[in-house]
Design an enzyme around this catalytic site. Sequence first.
Site: not given
Ligand code: DCT
Ligand code: MG
Length: 424
Positions: A232, A234, A348
Amino acid sequence: LLDISWFTESMRAGRPVEILDRHKVQEQQIDEAEVMAFSVPSYACLRRTTLDNHNPILTDALSLLAENAELSDEDGRGVAFRRAAAVLKALPETVTAVTQLRGLPCLGGHSLRVIRDILENGASSEVEFTKQSERFKALKVLTGIFGVGAKTAERWIRDGIHSLHQLQESGQTLNRAQRAGLEHYDDLKQPVTKAEADAIGEIVEKAVVSVLPGAQITLIGGFRRGKLTGHDVDFLITHPEEGREVGLMPKVVSWLESQGFLLYQKTTRNSYLEAKDGPARPASNIDRFERCFSIFKLADEEKRGAEETENPPEDRCRLAAHSQATDEGPQPTEAAGGPRRWRAVRVDLVVSPISQFAFALLGWTGSKLFERELRRWAGHEKAMSLSSHALYDNKQGRYLRATSEEEIFTHLGLEYIPPSERNA
Ligand code: DCT
Ligand code: MG
C-alpha cells in the site's frame, strides 16, 4: 547513550560479530569476560538493518512461518519467527553453516531447526509442508482480500470456503470493505511501485493544500524506508499550526471523491486524548489517529505524468475523473470497450497534530518489528511508554516532548537509526 558503533563497523567491514543475549549467556555459563566485549541486548532497534539482505532464503522461510503463525492466532510464535528472521537480515554475509550462528540472539530451537534443515537439505520440510497445506493456502487467499482478517478467514474455512470462487458462491454477507476488496482483488495483489506511490503523493498533496493551505504530507511506511515496492502507500498529514489539522480528513476525502479518485474509503475519527488515555494504554496506539483506509483509482496518465518531471502537473488530477467511480465500482474495461487505463491501489492517510508529528512519523515508518522493538526497549529498559502519539516517562511521571525523530531516540537513550536502516 548506548554505543553500537563497534557493531555497525564490524557489520560493514564484514568482520564476524557475536551478538550475545545477556540472559542466554548466563544460562549457558559462558565466560563473562569473553562475552562482555561483544554483548548487546537483542533489540532490533539497536541494529542497522538495510534492505540489503544476504540471507533471503532463510529469512523468507522464517517469515512464511511467522505469517502462518499470525494467521493462526499464534502471535507469540509469529513474533519469535519475525525476530529470528530480523537477526539474519542484519548479518553482513550469507550463512553457510549453523555453527556461524552460535551466540546470536533470538534464534530459538525451532528457528534453528528450520535454518539447519535449509542449510543441510536445501529446504525446510516444515516450510514446504506449510506452503502446500490447504489451510495456509486458503488463509492467504482469503486474508488477501482487503477487509478480511484472520478471524473471518478462519470462520469461512470452517464453512468449507477455500477460494474466491467458493466465497462468491457461498452467499456469505460481505461488508462494504470486503466487497471492494473482492472487486479489486487482482489489482491489490500487485505490488505498488515507488513511481505509483509518487504519483499518488502528488494527487494527495494537491488535495491537502487545496482544502488547507500550508498543510504538509509525508510519505511514510515502507517507501520511506527505501523499499521499491509495497502492499500500500501510507501518508502522514499535518499542519505547522497546532489545531489547524482538526477536521482536515473529511475535507481531503471529499476533495478526492469529487475528483473521482476514490474507489472506496472509510474514515475513522481521532480518538486519542492524552489526559484520558495517557500512558496506561500504549498498546492501542496504531489506530487512534484520524485515519482513512482507501482504495485509490490511479490512472495510467497520472503515473506517466509523475514520471515526466519537466511537464507541469497542471490539472493532471482531472485525468482520473473522466471515468467516474460509482458505488458498484468501476468496470474492468472503459465504457468504449478499450483496455482499462487505471489500477486500484491501497492508500492509507493519517492526520496528526504537529505536537505529535515526530511520534507519528516514527511510529508509522516501521518496520512493524522495528516499532515493536522500540516499544519493548522503551518499556523494559527505560520504564517509558512509547506510542505513535507520545512518549511517557513512568519514573518522572511526565510526557517527554519531541519535535524530531532524533529527539525521540535521544530520550530513549538510543543511537539514531535513519529510516533506511529500520528494515528489521
Ligand atoms: N505499523 C505498526 N504496527 C502495525 C501496523 C503498522 O507499527 N501493526 C506501522 C509500521 C509500518 C506502518 O505502520 C505502515 O504499515 P504497513 O503499510 O502495513 O507496513 P509497510 O512497512 O509500509 O509495508 P508495505 O511496504 O507492504 O506497505
Ligand atoms: Mg505500507
